[in-house]
Design an enzyme around this catalytic site. Structure first.
Site, mmCIF file in Angstrom:
data_model
loop_
_atom_site.group_PDB
_atom_site.id
_atom_site.type_symbol
_atom_site.label_atom_id
_atom_site.label_comp_id
_atom_site.label_asym_id
_atom_site.label_seq_id
_atom_site.Cartn_x
_atom_site.Cartn_y
_atom_site.Cartn_z
ATOM 1 N N ASP A 74 0.820 -1.216 0.000
ATOM 2 C CA ASP A 74 0.000 0.000 0.000
ATOM 3 C C ASP A 74 0.851 1.262 0.000
ATOM 4 O O ASP A 74 0.475 2.281 -0.579
ATOM 5 C CB ASP A 74 -0.932 -0.008 1.206
ATOM 6 C CG ASP A 74 -2.069 -1.014 1.050
ATOM 7 O OD1 ASP A 74 -2.158 -1.639 -0.023
ATOM 8 O OD2 ASP A 74 -2.857 -1.170 1.993
ATOM 9 N N ASN A 148 -4.349 8.583 2.321
ATOM 10 C CA ASN A 148 -4.787 7.830 3.493
ATOM 11 C C ASN A 148 -5.230 8.728 4.641
ATOM 12 O O ASN A 148 -6.399 8.722 5.018
ATOM 13 C CB ASN A 148 -3.671 6.902 3.980
ATOM 14 C CG ASN A 148 -3.816 5.492 3.466
ATOM 15 O OD1 ASN A 148 -4.626 5.227 2.583
ATOM 16 N ND2 ASN A 148 -3.043 4.577 4.000
#
Length: 299
Positions: A74, A148
């Site tokens: 990620d 994020n």
């Protein structure tokens, strides 16, 4: 009477012919994985690799491609989303790490799914990103884009912070806590999840505010619209207090420092193969196997 329902056909995505590869980092693990994939890709005449870039490379905005394949985890996708800037190219993550909610395909799954990509039998989802404005003591403003979360923390000082929150310029509260996380739905399964925040479906248009170890037990995570303006202020900032974007960009904080966060005009476009839905990923990555059966079994 039998009623026949006509469902709309699934829209086809562009057939993949040309790809860009982001290797994420120069770690031996990533490079070894890329060597194996490169051999397999070069054996397919219909696929052209138009560029291979590491984390520090600048990607030409007009480079012709149908898909960006990101190798790593990620974190590699987070870097890749910033490397691509305003490019509208979709990303597909190939997981060479451990967990991976965004990069959820193994190398074998990616290669098995290549015929679907070539035929355009995949979907593209757009995910919310955010912009941060950080005023500096000299009057300038630093601007950053993230995917994020924005984290405000006292870092190594191990001291509690008093962090004021305003939403659309209205005072909400002051959190006395070890830190505060403002997260997107994509980031809800990252630091936000570890801090006890809610898991948000990735296509929701919201931000979540999650305090880390709040001093007041009545303080709980808050979810609100991504169309609002979120302003954080740190009245007292111990030495080492910082703001961190996506775990990769660090901004020192001083007493009286302010940061505002709004939705970005930039979005992350992720390609998804059939059978790789959000909940199937949660099921696999979080071990959601259902309730354990505690009933006594008799032979």
């Amino acid at each position: 009477m039998i009623r026949v329902l006509n469902f709309p056909k699934m829209l086809m995505s562009p057939c993949v012919r040309k790809i860009i590869v982001l290797t994420g980092s120069d770690s031996p693990r990533i490079q070894a994985g890329w060597l194996n994939l490169r051999s397999a890709l070069q054996a397919i005449p219909e696929i052209e690799i138009v560029g291979v870039f590491s984390a520090s490379d600048c990607i030409p905005q007009q480079l012709p491609a149908d898909l960006v394949v990101v190798l790593g985890g990620d974190g590699s996708i987070l870097r890749g989303s910033r490397q691509l800037g305003l490019s509208r190219l979709p990303l597909l993550g190939v997981n060479l790490g451990r967990l991976g909610f965004l990069a959820d395909l193994s190398p074998d799954e990616f290669l098995a799914g290549l015929p679907l990509l070539q035929r355009g039998e995949y979907s593209i989802a757009s995910h919310l990103m955010f912009d941060c404005q950080c005023p500096q003591p000299d009057g300038s403003v630093q601007n950053f884009t993230g995917l994020n979360e924005l984290l405000v923390t006292s870092a190594g000082s191990l001291r509690m912070l008093d962090i004021g929150l305003r939403i659309d310029h209205e005072a909400v509260t002051t959190f006395s806590c070890d830190g505060l996380i403002l997260s997107t739905p994509v980031g809800s399964t990252a630091h936000n999840l570890s801090a006890g925040g809610p898991i948000l479906r990735q296509d929701l248009d919201v931000f979540t505010v999650t305090p880390i170890c709040p001093h007041t037990l009545s303080v709980r995570p808050l979810v609100d619209s991504a169309s609002r303006i979120y302003e954080l202020s740190v009245n007292t900032a111990p030495a080492g207090a910082i703001a961190v974007i996506d775990g990769q960009i660090t901004i020192p904080l001083q007493a009286g420092g302010r940061i505002s966060m709004t939705r970005s005009s930039q979005t992350l476009r992720l390609a998804r193969l059939p059978g790789h839905s959000y909940y199937s990923t949660l099921h696999r990555k979080l071990g959601w196997q259902g309730q354990l059966d505690y009933r006594e079994r008799r032979g």
